[in-house]
Design an enzyme around this catalytic site. Structure first.
Site, PDB file in Angstrom:
ATOM      1  CG  HIS A   1      -1.736   1.254   1.313  1.00  0.00           C
ATOM      2  ND1 HIS A   1      -2.886   1.436   0.573  1.00  0.00           N
ATOM      3  CD2 HIS A   1      -1.564   2.401   2.018  1.00  0.00           C
ATOM      4  CE1 HIS A   1      -3.379   2.626   0.821  1.00  0.00           C
ATOM      5  NE2 HIS A   1      -2.604   3.236   1.696  1.00  0.00           N
TER       6      HIS A   1
ATOM      7  CG  ASP B   1     -11.434   6.508   6.320  1.00  0.00           C
ATOM      8  OD1 ASP B   1     -10.802   7.167   7.163  1.00  0.00           O
ATOM      9  OD2 ASP B   1     -11.210   6.559   5.106  1.00  0.00           O
TER      10      ASP B   1
ATOM     11  NE  ARG C   1      -8.715  12.833   9.798  1.00  0.00           N
ATOM     12  CZ  ARG C   1      -7.998  11.964   9.074  1.00  0.00           C
ATOM     13  NH1 ARG C   1      -8.574  10.906   8.541  1.00  0.00           N
ATOM     14  NH2 ARG C   1      -6.707  12.146   8.886  1.00  0.00           N
TER      15      ARG C   1
ATOM     16  CB  SER D   1      -7.848   7.307   7.838  1.00  0.00           C
ATOM     17  OG  SER D   1      -8.165   7.424   6.483  1.00  0.00           O
TER      18      SER D   1
ATOM     19  CE  LYS E   1      -8.852   4.554   3.729  1.00  0.00           C
ATOM     20  NZ  LYS E   1      -8.824   5.950   3.410  1.00  0.00           N
TER      21      LYS E   1
HETATM   22  N1  URA Z   1      -5.040   8.820   3.271  1.00  0.00           N
HETATM   23  C1  URA Z   1      -6.085   8.238   3.908  1.00  0.00           C
HETATM   24  O1  URA Z   1      -6.656   7.262   3.427  1.00  0.00           O
HETATM   25  N2  URA Z   1      -6.464   8.777   5.090  1.00  0.00           N
HETATM   26  C2  URA Z   1      -5.870   9.836   5.672  1.00  0.00           C
HETATM   27  O2  URA Z   1      -6.253  10.240   6.742  1.00  0.00           O
HETATM   28  C3  URA Z   1      -4.788  10.427   4.985  1.00  0.00           C
HETATM   29  C4  URA Z   1      -4.403   9.892   3.774  1.00  0.00           C
END
Ligand code: URA
Length: 433
Positions: free
Chosen positions: A82, A161, A168, A183, A187
């Site tokens: 990732h 999220d 946010r 976050s 995922k």
């Molecule tokens: N990428 C994400 O998926 N979440 C964040 O909070 C920042 C970057």
């Protein structure tokens, strides 16, 4: 339980319990907590932070807020990579087939690009006919049959999220380590992989601008993954310059194919080999050094490119484009960006390069925007290169000539030229295990 008490507790620097964190995320998911209270807690977390136990609880609650995948029907070790997002980052297109060519499974769910960063799914869709939506059965069958598949995130992963991020984004609370880690990992952990290699980008093209911050984020995400029973490694890689020379969807796919052919740019090839070495090593294929040699061999003997072609065929893409990249459809217009100064390119604003590509039509400002697959940039010079007045810095590609002016301006003002040659920066700063 009352949200008011949870906000007050965190505001005063106290530790939240597992139950309080779960109550918060459940309420965000089912809509029972109003946005103003969610935002207030995010701000309290921003200032007061969270310890590792709280951050893990937050991550697992985010992961459990939606569907989770079950990959138990996939035979063998499943490994994923990732990236936190960058410019010219087409590594997934290269590392997944190399890893799969050694029998390690890559069941990859990828995202689309937004703002200056690109997304793997957009790149793959630049291949005529390529299908990024498979049913669970098709996805698992393909991974079992040929070792890897790459699809878009069509499912409702971590819906908490999505809501949290939107708030946010407008309340200046994106930039908080526990919130970012929860976050990203919330995922990531919704998929069912055994091993995860994180590519944490650092520098002007990433959202973590300093190495120290990137390291801290990497360590936090590695710890969360280990807490969830995953084998984890993170690499801190350089995003103070775009990766490779191509920015833009079909241009990047062509560069990835060239790299699988052993003719890729040095920097991009190096980052791909390093990521692959760690992916194979985590999957038990040998030491990092041995796995790196294996990865090189897979490029040299053509097995990695053959695996990529198999995947493109399985997902309906036109493999004639892989055999002959000249067949990718071309942008109608090109424009040469020339240097107005003489000296060394000493520094570039990578994010601005990504925005220049976006201005040409290669990216999107909102998720609803349409992408022009053939638009983008081929860099002719990069950081450290010497340039004369009138030498080409980059070629721009677009289907609308009026887009060149903005992109050219962005690119020129993002390129700093000085008399003195800059020091070489590493491509991979360090690993966090
Ligand atoms: N990428 C994400 O998926 N979440 C964040 O909070 C920042 C970057």
């Amino acid at each position: 339980m009352r949200m008011f008490d949870i906000i007050k507790k965190k505001r005063d620097g106290e530790e939240l319990s597992t139950e309080e964190i779960k109550y918060f995320i459940d309420g965000v998911t089912n809509g029972s907590i109003p946005d103003y209270q969610t935002s207030a807690l995010c701000m309290a977390i921003y200032f007061r932070g969270m310890n590792i136990r709280e951050t893990c609880d937050l991550t697992f609650a985010v992961r459990d807020s939606g569907e989770r995948l079950d990959f138990s029907a996939i035979d063998g070790i499943r490994v994923d990579k990732h990236s936190t997002g960058g410019v010219g980052d087409k590594t997934s297109l290269v590392v997944a087939p190399i890893v799969a060519s050694f029998g390690v499974k890559v069941a990859k769910m990828s995202g689309r690009g937004l703002s200056h960063t690109g997304g793997t799914i957009d790149k793959l869709e630049a291949i005529d006919g390529f299908n990024t939506t498979l049913s669970d059965e098709e996805f698992i069958k393909q991974v079992n049959d040929i070792g890897f598949a790459i699809v878009g995130q069509s499912r409702q992963f971590a819906p908490a999220d999505k809501k949290l991020y939107a708030l946010r984004d407008v309340t200046a609370t994106v930039d908080s380590m526990p919130l970012i880690a929860a976050s990203i990992m919330g995922k990531k952990l919704a998929a069912d992989d055994d091993c995860i290699v994180l590519d944490v980008k650092t520098g002007s093209g990433s959202f973590m601008k300093s190495i120290e911050k990137s390291k801290a984020l990497a360590q936090l995400m590695v710890d969360i993954g280990k807490n969830a029973g995953k084998k984890m490694v993170a690499l801190i890689t350089n995003m103070d310059r775009p990766l490779g020379y191509a920015i833009g969807n079909s241009l990047e796919v062509i560069e990835a194919i060239e790299t699988l052919n052993g003719q890729g740019p040095e920097d991009f090839t190096e980052v791909c080999l390093t990521l692959t070495a760690y992916m194979l090593s985590l999957a038990g294929k040998g030491s990092v050094k041995e796995c790196r040699e294996m990865a090189k061999r897979a490029i040299f003997d053509g097995s990695a490119l053959a695996k990529f072609k198999e995947m493109v065929a399985a997902q309906g893409g036109n493999t004639a484009l892989i055999d002959d990249t000249a067949k990718f459809s071309k942008a109608k217009y090109t424009h040469s960006v020339k240097s107005v100064m003489r000296g060394y390119i000493c520094k570039v604003d990578t994010e601005a390069y990504g925005l220049a590509s976006l201005a040409l039509g290669a990216g999107r400002n909102t998720m609803e925007d349409k992408i022009d697959y053939s638009a983008g940039i081929i860099l002719k010079r990069k950081t450290g290169d010497f340039i004369n007045v009138g030498d080409e810095i980059a070629t721009l590609y677009a289907n609308d000539e009026s887009k060149f002016a903005v992109a050219e301006k962005l690119l020129l003002s993002a390129t700093q030229i000085h008399e003195k040659k800059p020091q070489d920066e590493p491509l991979v700063y360090c690993t966090v295990e």
